[in-house]
Design a protein around this motif. Sequence first.
Motif, PDB file in Angstrom:
ATOM      1  N   ILE A 395     -41.909  10.968  23.225  1.00 18.30           N
ATOM      2  CA  ILE A 395     -42.818  12.069  22.892  1.00 18.30           C
ATOM      3  C   ILE A 395     -43.901  12.195  23.950  1.00 18.30           C
ATOM      4  O   ILE A 395     -44.284  13.302  24.350  1.00 18.30           O
ATOM      5  CB  ILE A 395     -43.428  11.849  21.494  1.00 18.30           C
ATOM      6  N   GLY A 396     -44.417  11.042  24.436  1.00 17.88           N
ATOM      7  CA  GLY A 396     -45.441  11.090  25.470  1.00 17.88           C
ATOM      8  C   GLY A 396     -44.917  11.664  26.775  1.00 17.88           C
ATOM      9  O   GLY A 396     -45.639  12.379  27.483  1.00 17.88           O
ATOM     10  N   ALA A 397     -43.659  11.374  27.116  1.00 20.93           N
ATOM     11  CA  ALA A 397     -43.101  11.845  28.386  1.00 20.93           C
ATOM     12  C   ALA A 397     -42.674  13.309  28.323  1.00 20.93           C
ATOM     13  O   ALA A 397     -42.927  14.081  29.255  1.00 20.93           O
ATOM     14  CB  ALA A 397     -41.903  10.976  28.778  1.00 20.93           C
ATOM     15  N   VAL A 398     -42.040  13.701  27.245  1.00 22.69           N
ATOM     16  CA  VAL A 398     -41.518  15.065  27.131  1.00 22.69           C
ATOM     17  C   VAL A 398     -42.593  16.036  26.652  1.00 22.69           C
ATOM     18  O   VAL A 398     -42.648  17.194  27.076  1.00 22.69           O
ATOM     19  CB  VAL A 398     -40.305  15.089  26.178  1.00 22.69           C
ATOM     20  N   GLY A 399     -43.481  15.547  25.769  1.00 23.82           N
ATOM     21  CA  GLY A 399     -44.477  16.429  25.186  1.00 23.82           C
ATOM     22  C   GLY A 399     -43.916  17.170  23.986  1.00 23.82           C
ATOM     23  O   GLY A 399     -42.731  17.062  23.662  1.00 23.82           O
ATOM     24  N   ILE A 400     -44.754  17.925  23.332  1.00 24.51           N
ATOM     25  CA  ILE A 400     -44.333  18.732  22.183  1.00 24.51           C
ATOM     26  C   ILE A 400     -43.947  20.106  22.702  1.00 24.51           C
ATOM     27  O   ILE A 400     -44.789  20.847  23.216  1.00 24.51           O
ATOM     28  CB  ILE A 400     -45.448  18.822  21.135  1.00 24.51           C
ATOM     29  N   ARG A 401     -42.666  20.436  22.575  1.00 26.48           N
ATOM     30  CA  ARG A 401     -42.137  21.653  23.180  1.00 26.48           C
ATOM     31  C   ARG A 401     -41.483  22.551  22.139  1.00 26.48           C
ATOM     32  O   ARG A 401     -41.026  22.083  21.096  1.00 26.48           O
ATOM     33  CB  ARG A 401     -41.095  21.316  24.254  1.00 26.48           C
ATOM     34  N   PHE A 402     -41.422  23.815  22.481  1.00 24.39           N
ATOM     35  CA  PHE A 402     -40.577  24.770  21.786  1.00 24.39           C
ATOM     36  C   PHE A 402     -39.673  25.382  22.835  1.00 24.39           C
ATOM     37  O   PHE A 402     -40.123  26.139  23.695  1.00 24.39           O
ATOM     38  CB  PHE A 402     -41.400  25.846  21.081  1.00 24.39           C
ATOM     39  N   LEU A 403     -38.394  24.993  22.788  1.00 22.34           N
ATOM     40  CA  LEU A 403     -37.443  25.330  23.845  1.00 22.34           C
ATOM     41  C   LEU A 403     -37.977  24.798  25.178  1.00 22.34           C
ATOM     42  O   LEU A 403     -38.179  23.619  25.335  1.00 22.34           O
ATOM     43  CB  LEU A 403     -37.193  26.836  23.872  1.00 22.34           C
ATOM     44  N   TRP A 404     -38.217  25.675  26.151  1.00 20.79           N
ATOM     45  CA  TRP A 404     -38.697  25.213  27.457  1.00 20.79           C
ATOM     46  C   TRP A 404     -40.220  25.295  27.590  1.00 20.79           C
ATOM     47  O   TRP A 404     -40.777  24.941  28.625  1.00 20.79           O
ATOM     48  CB  TRP A 404     -38.051  26.048  28.567  1.00 20.79           C
ATOM     49  N   LEU A 405     -40.894  25.752  26.557  1.00 21.49           N
ATOM     50  CA  LEU A 405     -42.344  25.924  26.615  1.00 21.49           C
ATOM     51  C   LEU A 405     -43.040  24.669  26.089  1.00 21.49           C
ATOM     52  O   LEU A 405     -42.736  24.199  24.987  1.00 21.49           O
ATOM     53  CB  LEU A 405     -42.767  27.139  25.790  1.00 21.49           C
ATOM     54  N   THR A 406     -43.975  24.144  26.847  1.00 19.31           N
ATOM     55  CA  THR A 406     -44.752  22.985  26.425  1.00 19.31           C
ATOM     56  C   THR A 406     -45.953  23.451  25.612  1.00 19.31           C
ATOM     57  O   THR A 406     -46.808  24.184  26.111  1.00 19.31           O
ATOM     58  CB  THR A 406     -45.237  22.177  27.642  1.00 19.31           C
ATOM     59  N   ILE A 407     -46.007  23.044  24.356  1.00 18.47           N
ATOM     60  CA  ILE A 407     -47.113  23.431  23.477  1.00 18.47           C
ATOM     61  C   ILE A 407     -48.276  22.445  23.628  1.00 18.47           C
ATOM     62  O   ILE A 407     -49.421  22.846  23.805  1.00 18.47           O
ATOM     63  CB  ILE A 407     -46.643  23.472  22.006  1.00 18.47           C
ATOM     64  N   PHE A 408     -47.966  21.153  23.539  1.00 19.16           N
ATOM     65  CA  PHE A 408     -48.981  20.115  23.692  1.00 19.16           C
ATOM     66  C   PHE A 408     -48.406  18.996  24.548  1.00 19.16           C
ATOM     67  O   PHE A 408     -47.202  18.751  24.539  1.00 19.16           O
ATOM     68  CB  PHE A 408     -49.412  19.522  22.339  1.00 19.16           C
ATOM     69  N   LYS A 409     -49.288  18.310  25.256  1.00 20.02           N
ATOM     70  CA  LYS A 409     -48.908  17.111  25.984  1.00 20.02           C
ATOM     71  C   LYS A 409     -49.585  15.910  25.347  1.00 20.02           C
ATOM     72  O   LYS A 409     -50.726  15.995  24.905  1.00 20.02           O
ATOM     73  CB  LYS A 409     -49.303  17.215  27.461  1.00 20.02           C
ATOM     74  N   ILE A 410     -48.857  14.811  25.295  1.00 17.37           N
ATOM     75  CA  ILE A 410     -49.365  13.588  24.682  1.00 17.37           C
ATOM     76  C   ILE A 410     -49.694  12.610  25.802  1.00 17.37           C
ATOM     77  O   ILE A 410     -48.794  12.131  26.504  1.00 17.37           O
ATOM     78  CB  ILE A 410     -48.326  12.963  23.725  1.00 17.37           C
ATOM     79  N   ARG A 411     -50.974  12.320  26.006  1.00 20.56           N
ATOM     80  CA  ARG A 411     -51.412  11.406  27.051  1.00 20.56           C
ATOM     81  C   ARG A 411     -52.497  10.492  26.502  1.00 20.56           C
ATOM     82  O   ARG A 411     -53.270  10.884  25.628  1.00 20.56           O
ATOM     83  CB  ARG A 411     -51.970  12.175  28.262  1.00 20.56           C
ATOM     84  N   LYS A 412     -52.555   9.300  27.009  1.00 26.25           N
ATOM     85  CA  LYS A 412     -53.594   8.366  26.588  1.00 26.25           C
ATOM     86  C   LYS A 412     -54.972   8.924  26.915  1.00 26.25           C
ATOM     87  O   LYS A 412     -55.268   9.257  28.056  1.00 26.25           O
ATOM     88  CB  LYS A 412     -53.410   7.021  27.297  1.00 26.25           C
ATOM     89  N   HIS A 414     -56.218  11.718  26.200  1.00 27.66           N
ATOM     90  CA  HIS A 414     -56.294  13.157  26.461  1.00 27.66           C
ATOM     91  C   HIS A 414     -55.535  13.965  25.424  1.00 27.66           C
ATOM     92  O   HIS A 414     -55.224  15.123  25.664  1.00 27.66           O
ATOM     93  CB  HIS A 414     -55.728  13.467  27.853  1.00 27.66           C
ATOM     94  N   THR A 415     -55.217  13.389  24.275  1.00 28.55           N
ATOM     95  CA  THR A 415     -54.423  14.087  23.267  1.00 28.55           C
ATOM     96  C   THR A 415     -55.346  14.756  22.260  1.00 28.55           C
ATOM     97  O   THR A 415     -56.185  14.104  21.645  1.00 28.55           O
ATOM     98  CB  THR A 415     -53.491  13.104  22.539  1.00 28.55           C
ATOM     99  N   SER A 416     -55.174  16.051  22.096  1.00 31.33           N
ATOM    100  CA  SER A 416     -56.007  16.798  21.159  1.00 31.33           C
ATOM    101  C   SER A 416     -55.645  16.431  19.722  1.00 31.33           C
ATOM    102  O   SER A 416     -54.548  15.935  19.450  1.00 31.33           O
ATOM    103  CB  SER A 416     -55.811  18.308  21.376  1.00 31.33           C
ATOM    104  N   PRO A 417     -56.544  16.676  18.767  1.00 28.87           N
ATOM    105  CA  PRO A 417     -56.229  16.374  17.360  1.00 28.87           C
ATOM    106  C   PRO A 417     -54.982  17.096  16.852  1.00 28.87           C
ATOM    107  O   PRO A 417     -54.188  16.525  16.107  1.00 28.87           O
ATOM    108  CB  PRO A 417     -57.488  16.835  16.621  1.00 28.87           C
ATOM    109  N   GLN A 418     -54.813  18.368  17.268  1.00 27.66           N
ATOM    110  CA  GLN A 418     -53.628  19.099  16.828  1.00 27.66           C
ATOM    111  C   GLN A 418     -52.356  18.443  17.350  1.00 27.66           C
ATOM    112  O   GLN A 418     -51.364  18.304  16.622  1.00 27.66           O
ATOM    113  CB  GLN A 418     -53.689  20.555  17.318  1.00 27.66           C
ATOM    114  N   ALA A 419     -52.371  18.030  18.615  1.00 25.85           N
ATOM    115  CA  ALA A 419     -51.194  17.388  19.205  1.00 25.85           C
ATOM    116  C   ALA A 419     -50.905  16.054  18.533  1.00 25.85           C
ATOM    117  O   ALA A 419     -49.740  15.694  18.310  1.00 25.85           O
ATOM    118  CB  ALA A 419     -51.408  17.187  20.705  1.00 25.85           C
ATOM    119  N   LEU A 420     -51.959  15.323  18.194  1.00 20.94           N
ATOM    120  CA  LEU A 420     -51.779  14.027  17.542  1.00 20.94           C
ATOM    121  C   LEU A 420     -51.148  14.189  16.164  1.00 20.94           C
ATOM    122  O   LEU A 420     -50.264  13.408  15.770  1.00 20.94           O
ATOM    123  CB  LEU A 420     -53.132  13.319  17.438  1.00 20.94           C
ATOM    124  N   LEU A 421     -51.571  15.205  15.427  1.00 19.51           N
ATOM    125  CA  LEU A 421     -50.989  15.457  14.104  1.00 19.51           C
ATOM    126  C   LEU A 421     -49.527  15.880  14.212  1.00 19.51           C
ATOM    127  O   LEU A 421     -48.672  15.415  13.446  1.00 19.51           O
ATOM    128  CB  LEU A 421     -51.794  16.527  13.376  1.00 19.51           C
TER     129      LEU A 421
END
Length: 589
Positions: A395-412, A414-421
């Motif tokens: 999840i940290g490497a790929v990120g949260i995606r919808f198809l080819w679009l990156t919605i959120f990135k998971i980084r130490k 630097h992760t927003s509350p929405q991305a963490l949820l």
Amino acid sequence: MALIQTSLIWVAYAVAVVLLLAVASIFVFLYQTPRDRAASVTTICIFTTSVLLATVLLMPVDIALVSSTSLSSQGRKKDWATPERVGSILYTLKIVYYTLYSLDALLCLLVVPFTYFWYEEYDEDAAEHGEQTAGQRFWGAFKYTIAFVVFVVIIFLVGFFVPFAKQAKGDDRLDLDYFKHLLAENHGERALSFALGLLMLIGTILYVLYTGAGLALLPVAMIKSAPSISAPTLAANTASQLESNRERQRQLEGRGEGRHGGLDPRDRRELEALVREERTLIRRERLAAESNGEDRHWLVKTWIKIEAVFRPLKLIGGLLLMVLALLIFTSMLITGIDKAKNSICKAGCGYILGHINIFQPLNWILVKSSKVFPIDYVLFLLLVLFFFCSSVVGIGAVGIRFLWLTIFKIRKGHTSPQALLLATVLLNLIVLAINYSVAMVVAPQYATFGPQTFCDRQPLIAGAQPSCKDFPADIKPCTETATNHYAKDVCTPSVLSTFINRVTINFPFFGVVLFWAQFAFLGVYLIVFLTTLFKTPRLDQEQIDRDLEEEEEEGLLASTGRRFNATWQDITGRGKRTYGTTDTNGERS
């Protein structure tokens, strides 16, 4: 003796759950951004992650408990393992499973979405002026969560009224007590099986993408992570370069003050380059401060120090994990081929395998290690945790995606509350897929019966349990298709395997998709592994600066290790300053 053994297993599980609470807290504090920290998000993420880990670790407890009732060396039940005692153990396990799965579903489908919208509804300006009340915020979050409530209700209604799998029910090949038991269920169990199967199906899609990539990335990242400089040294060097940069800017600005028309074109270009470099150095300075643990929670600072202490062991650990990942890949491939070729009724019952027909190394290791308790328990525990950690890395490497679009990135850091949820929801669904994969593909025989065996001989006394103490050749491993009259009484399947087999037999479509998805998982793993193995890691400072320019909030040092001679500097928090600056081409001067 029986009470002591079962109590020790539950005590070990309780201790593990308490430790997992600390691990979940560290995980959440490590990844969330300090500037947007919200108490509600932090609390829900820590609690949900703890429940997830508790669900994952219940599988080895399940296997250890059902295995503790059998005397595997003689192929019979232990004297204390009466049907009533065994039934009591299984009933307790079912209660814990139902509780954890219900919590997972409640958190994933209701609590986490509500927390997400609760955070989104907050308007700082309106709250400061008293224009937004807690009631308004609650209603705003609740109306968006209603859709999830409707979804949950629909799932259980469909599962309650959907008919039995007629093909599986009329299949003579399932005319065995084990499979009859799976088909004989009431409407409530059917609804739960359908809901579990649907969520498992969704989780498997995520499992293929994230866990497949993470299983390949985690060992290689541990081996190849080697940035050229420690965080304290980077901070010291950046401060020195920033000071020299600003001094040079002052010189150029002073030179242009008394000149008509300002600076000449050459000096103007140099000043513009220095301004751009200053912005890069400021970002790098902030990055170094964050990666060094400044202005962070004490848990994060402690974790950074611990990482620095154990950094020299990362290479060895990475090599061991790579061997384990390849062993898992081989074992899953063998089981997949075995199921496709030798399944009792193929797609008609979700590719259930009556017994292993091809030598499977990982399953064999676990069965053999079970002769010395608790070696198999520890190995299986580490195996399950490896899958879970791989999911986090994926999840940290790929990120949260919808198809080819990156919605959120998971980084130490630097992760927003929405991305963490959202990441927590993804992990919740992936855990269900991990349970299927480990129990049905990675180590199917061990995950179903553990090291249990039965004696394939007639007893010397009518009505007594048969014993193969003096006839070891007649001791056979327990399988779903064991037809011996006494195997039914001796072999006790794990609760988790019964849940999963009930889903795949009553709803074969789920079983078919879940089975073939394992090959997709192996394909993703192989592609990512080969790509990562031969891809040179980005270690140069120019690449770091390019990443910083592209994304202000992302950092490289926060997610990678350093070379060994930087370890002591990271532990002490002091680095050696290298004087000098860089010109516009990145060369030292």
